[in-house]
Motif scaffolding. Structure first.
Motif, PDB file in Angstrom:
ATOM      1  N   TRP A  43       0.822  -1.201   0.000  1.00 11.76           N
ATOM      2  CA  TRP A  43       0.000   0.000   0.000  1.00 11.76           C
ATOM      3  C   TRP A  43       0.862   1.260   0.000  1.00 11.76           C
ATOM      4  CZ3 TRP A  43      -3.930   2.603  -1.282  1.00 11.76           C
ATOM      5  CH2 TRP A  43      -4.263   3.801  -0.648  1.00 11.76           C
ATOM      6  N   ARG A  44       1.956   1.241   0.773  1.00 11.88           N
ATOM      7  CA  ARG A  44       2.850   2.399   0.806  1.00 11.88           C
ATOM      8  C   ARG A  44       3.441   2.664  -0.577  1.00 11.88           C
ATOM      9  NH1 ARG A  44       8.046   2.852   0.788  1.00 11.88           N
ATOM     10  NH2 ARG A  44       8.341   0.603   1.097  1.00 11.88           N
ATOM     11  N   ILE A  45       3.847   1.593  -1.257  1.00  9.81           N
ATOM     12  CA  ILE A  45       4.437   1.749  -2.587  1.00  9.81           C
ATOM     13  C   ILE A  45       3.384   2.209  -3.589  1.00  9.81           C
ATOM     14  CG2 ILE A  45       5.482   0.476  -4.499  1.00  9.81           C
ATOM     15  CD1 ILE A  45       6.820  -1.276  -2.301  1.00  9.81           C
ATOM     16  N   ARG A  46       2.214   1.577  -3.538  1.00  9.12           N
ATOM     17  CA  ARG A  46       1.141   1.971  -4.448  1.00  9.12           C
ATOM     18  C   ARG A  46       0.714   3.421  -4.205  1.00  9.12           C
ATOM     19  NH1 ARG A  46      -0.890   1.463  -9.373  1.00  9.12           N
ATOM     20  NH2 ARG A  46      -3.148   1.786  -9.422  1.00  9.12           N
TER      21      ARG A  46
ATOM     22  N   ARG B 290       8.641  -6.832 -16.013  1.00  7.31           N
ATOM     23  CA  ARG B 290       9.400  -7.478 -14.945  1.00  7.31           C
ATOM     24  C   ARG B 290       9.673  -6.548 -13.769  1.00  7.31           C
ATOM     25  NH1 ARG B 290      14.074 -11.054 -18.092  1.00  7.31           N
ATOM     26  NH2 ARG B 290      12.625 -12.356 -19.306  1.00  7.31           N
ATOM     27  N   ALA B 291       9.383  -5.275 -13.928  1.00  5.84           N
ATOM     28  CA  ALA B 291       9.673  -4.315 -12.856  1.00  5.84           C
ATOM     29  C   ALA B 291       8.742  -4.541 -11.677  1.00  5.84           C
ATOM     30  CB  ALA B 291       9.537  -2.894 -13.381  1.00  5.84           C
ATOM     31  N   THR B 292       9.314  -4.687 -10.495  1.00  5.09           N
ATOM     32  CA  THR B 292       8.514  -4.823  -9.282  1.00  5.09           C
ATOM     33  C   THR B 292       7.952  -3.455  -8.899  1.00  5.09           C
ATOM     34  OG1 THR B 292      10.433  -4.404  -7.871  1.00  5.09           O
ATOM     35  CG2 THR B 292       9.994  -6.703  -8.497  1.00  5.09           C
ATOM     36  N   PRO B 293       6.906  -3.427  -8.062  1.00  2.00           N
ATOM     37  CA  PRO B 293       6.390  -2.124  -7.610  1.00  2.00           C
ATOM     38  C   PRO B 293       7.459  -1.267  -6.950  1.00  2.00           C
ATOM     39  CG  PRO B 293       4.846  -3.869  -7.053  1.00  2.00           C
ATOM     40  CD  PRO B 293       6.081  -4.541  -7.584  1.00  2.00           C
ATOM     41  N   GLU B 294       8.341  -1.889  -6.167  1.00  2.00           N
ATOM     42  CA  GLU B 294       9.415  -1.136  -5.530  1.00  2.00           C
ATOM     43  C   GLU B 294      10.322  -0.489  -6.563  1.00  2.00           C
ATOM     44  OE1 GLU B 294       8.613  -4.228  -4.945  1.00  2.00           O
ATOM     45  OE2 GLU B 294       8.550  -4.696  -2.780  1.00  2.00           O
TER      46      GLU B 294
ATOM     47  N   ARG C  32      12.311   4.106  -9.757  1.00  2.62           N
ATOM     48  CA  ARG C  32      12.557   4.701 -11.074  1.00  2.62           C
ATOM     49  C   ARG C  32      11.781   6.005 -11.244  1.00  2.62           C
ATOM     50  NH1 ARG C  32      12.268  -0.553 -15.196  1.00  2.62           N
ATOM     51  NH2 ARG C  32      14.362  -1.376 -14.728  1.00  2.62           N
ATOM     52  N   ARG C  33      10.562   6.032 -10.748  1.00  3.80           N
ATOM     53  CA  ARG C  33       9.772   7.261 -10.868  1.00  3.80           C
ATOM     54  C   ARG C  33      10.388   8.387 -10.042  1.00  3.80           C
ATOM     55  NH1 ARG C  33       3.280   7.261 -11.022  1.00  3.80           N
ATOM     56  NH2 ARG C  33       3.894   6.235 -12.967  1.00  3.80           N
ATOM     57  N   GLU C  34      10.809   8.083  -8.819  1.00  2.00           N
ATOM     58  CA  GLU C  34      11.456   9.102  -7.990  1.00  2.00           C
ATOM     59  C   GLU C  34      12.750   9.599  -8.637  1.00  2.00           C
ATOM     60  OE1 GLU C  34      10.017   7.598  -3.543  1.00  2.00           O
ATOM     61  OE2 GLU C  34      11.925   6.921  -4.385  1.00  2.00           O
ATOM     62  N   THR C  35      13.528   8.661  -9.186  1.00  2.00           N
ATOM     63  CA  THR C  35      14.788   9.044  -9.836  1.00  2.00           C
ATOM     64  C   THR C  35      14.531   9.927 -11.053  1.00  2.00           C
ATOM     65  OG1 THR C  35      15.796   6.968  -9.098  1.00  2.00           O
ATOM     66  CG2 THR C  35      16.885   8.148 -10.898  1.00  2.00           C
ATOM     67  N   PHE C  36      13.529   9.568 -11.853  1.00  2.00           N
ATOM     68  CA  PHE C  36      13.209  10.380 -13.026  1.00  2.00           C
ATOM     69  C   PHE C  36      12.808  11.801 -12.621  1.00  2.00           C
ATOM     70  CE2 PHE C  36       9.833  12.168 -15.668  1.00  2.00           C
ATOM     71  CZ  PHE C  36      10.484  12.270 -16.892  1.00  2.00           C
ATOM     72  N   ILE C  37      11.981  11.921 -11.583  1.00  2.00           N
ATOM     73  CA  ILE C  37      11.534  13.245 -11.129  1.00  2.00           C
ATOM     74  C   ILE C  37      12.713  14.080 -10.659  1.00  2.00           C
ATOM     75  CG2 ILE C  37      10.230  14.429  -9.311  1.00  2.00           C
ATOM     76  CD1 ILE C  37       8.118  12.204  -9.562  1.00  2.00           C
TER      77      ILE C  37
END
Length: 412
Positions: free
Chosen positions: A264-267, A293-297, A302-307
């Motif tokens: 839930w935290r990741i989602r 193949r990418a896990t939710p974590e 990746r999203r945080e890094t892109f931002i």
């Protein structure tokens, strides 16, 4: 083994089938972590405990009782077999709780005192199991009883002692295990899911005492010539089934709760970063490549890094003066410090995107220290992302900030 043809078929399916299903599901759920961390003795112990509990209900079901007696050719041999499993389960439960908790009086799990306690518990339960088989060998129980053996043979020599022995051993083990769990809950700061799991275990072992009370009352009634057999044949199995379900839940709940909490935290993080990610993806013309193949974590990372990378590219276009004016404007219209900071950051990011699109570079006076400003903006990117879902508020703050700057220029 077909259940048809046995007395009380629907009741047997409910009382024996339900705990078997719950215990098997709990074992399947725990199995991956047990296999992955096989060197951990406590995880192996939990797996063995669930397997023992499942075996009790499988062997105690009337069809299994009949099958065991028929295959061995010994009437009622299923009784000491089931009782042995029951005593072994109680002993394993007590040993596991001692190892988890560190002993009855609190020393560390590896201390000599704890090891002595565990050896005594193991030897005591093993002795009870040996005594059960010895008493059964001495007893004369020729008539097969699939559901009411305890009350039917309550006054039979040696079988009477066998029944009393397993009930006393079961009661003592459950009381000690319950006390260990309750003391653990009261004296130690625990994770919320571990605390809930322990509470479920405590209630489960307390429900086992209802089983013992029902069985014991029915047996004592037989000793006095009364007939309270339904307590033994109806209430006791139901209490045991409820106890098994609660115990299975108690072992699974900490792991399952933590897993669901992490998911839930990741989602939640992915959803909250969505508006800012979409804005920067549109501005930069690229995004995070999709991978099955990418896990939710990994997706969240990746999203945080892109931002962060996209904001770093925009940092040379940040206008510190505009951000300060936007913050003051947001505070003036009634927003709290946190919300005002997020709105000011959103105004700054949108302005930087526009400046970059127009190839416009702010003056050094406006830009200030881009690194410090970027660090401030990255303090809480989720809050900044969330205010992007309210464009009207952002535009209102930007309009006030811009109007303030323009009025200052007029006076200059």
């Amino acid at each position: 083994m077909n259940l048809s043809g046995f007395p009380g078929e629907p009741y047997s399916v409910l009382v024996f089938g339900t705990p078997i299903a719950f215990l098997a599901a709990a074992l399947v759920f725990k199995l991956p972590s047990i296999v992955r961390l096989w060197r951990d003795p406590l995880r192996r112990a939990v797996g063995g405990l669930l397997l023992l509990a499942c075996g009790i209900f499988v062997l105690a079901a009337p069809p299994a009782v009949a099958w065991t007696n028929r295959v061995t050719g010994v009437p009622n041999i299923a009784a000491p077999l089931v009782y042995s499993f029951l005593v072994a389960f109680c002993g394993a439960s007590l040993l596991l709780m001692i190892a988890w908790r560190g002993g009855l009086t609190g020393p560390s799990p590896g201390s000599a005192r704890t090891r002595r306690t565990m050896r005594r518990v193991g030897a005591g339960h093993a002795g009870v199991i040996v005594a059960l088989w010895a008493l059964f060998a001495l007893a004369d129980v020729p008539v097969e009883r699939r559901r009411d053996l305890d009350t039917y043979y309550a006054r039979t020599p040696f079988m009477r002692e066998l029944i009393a022995l397993y009930l006393l051993a079961h009661t003592a083990s459950c009381v000690l295990t319950y006390r260990l769990i309750r003391n653990w809950i009261r004296t130690v700061a625990l994770d919320v899911w571990l605390r809930r799991g322990l509470r479920s275990l405590a209630v489960g072992y307390a429900a086992n005492l209802v089983f013992d009370a029902a069985k014991g009352t029915a047996v004592v009634a037989r000793w006095t010539g009364a007939d309270l057999d339904p307590l033994s044949t109806e209430l006791a199995p139901l209490a045991a089934g409820v106890a098994a379900v609660l115990i299975a839940t108690g072992f699974v709940l900490p792991h399952a709760g933590q897993y669901l909490r992490d998911r839930w935290r990741i989602r939640r993080g992915l959803l909250r970063l969505g508006p800012l990610y979409d804005l920067l993806r549109t501005a930069t013309g690229r995004g995070v490549p999709f991978s099955l193949r990418a896990t939710p974590e990994l997706r969240l990372t990746r999203r945080e890094t892109f931002i962060r990378d996209a904001l770093l590219q925009l940092s040379r276009h940040f206008d510190e003066e505009l951000r300060c004016r936007a913050y003051e404007a947001a505070v003036d219209v009634g927003h709290g410090p946190g919300r005002a900071g997020a709105l000011a950051a959103a105004v700054t990011i949108r302005d930087a995107i526009g400046a970059r699109a127009l190839s416009r570079t702010p003056s050094p006076r406006a830009t200030g220290n881009a690194t410090d400003l970027l660090t401030d903006l990255l303090q809480d990117i989720e809050a900044v992302s969330q205010v992007l879902s309210h464009p009207d508020e952002i535009e209102a703050v930007r309009a006030l900030a811009t109007a303030t700057v323009e009025s200052l220029h007029v006076y200059e």
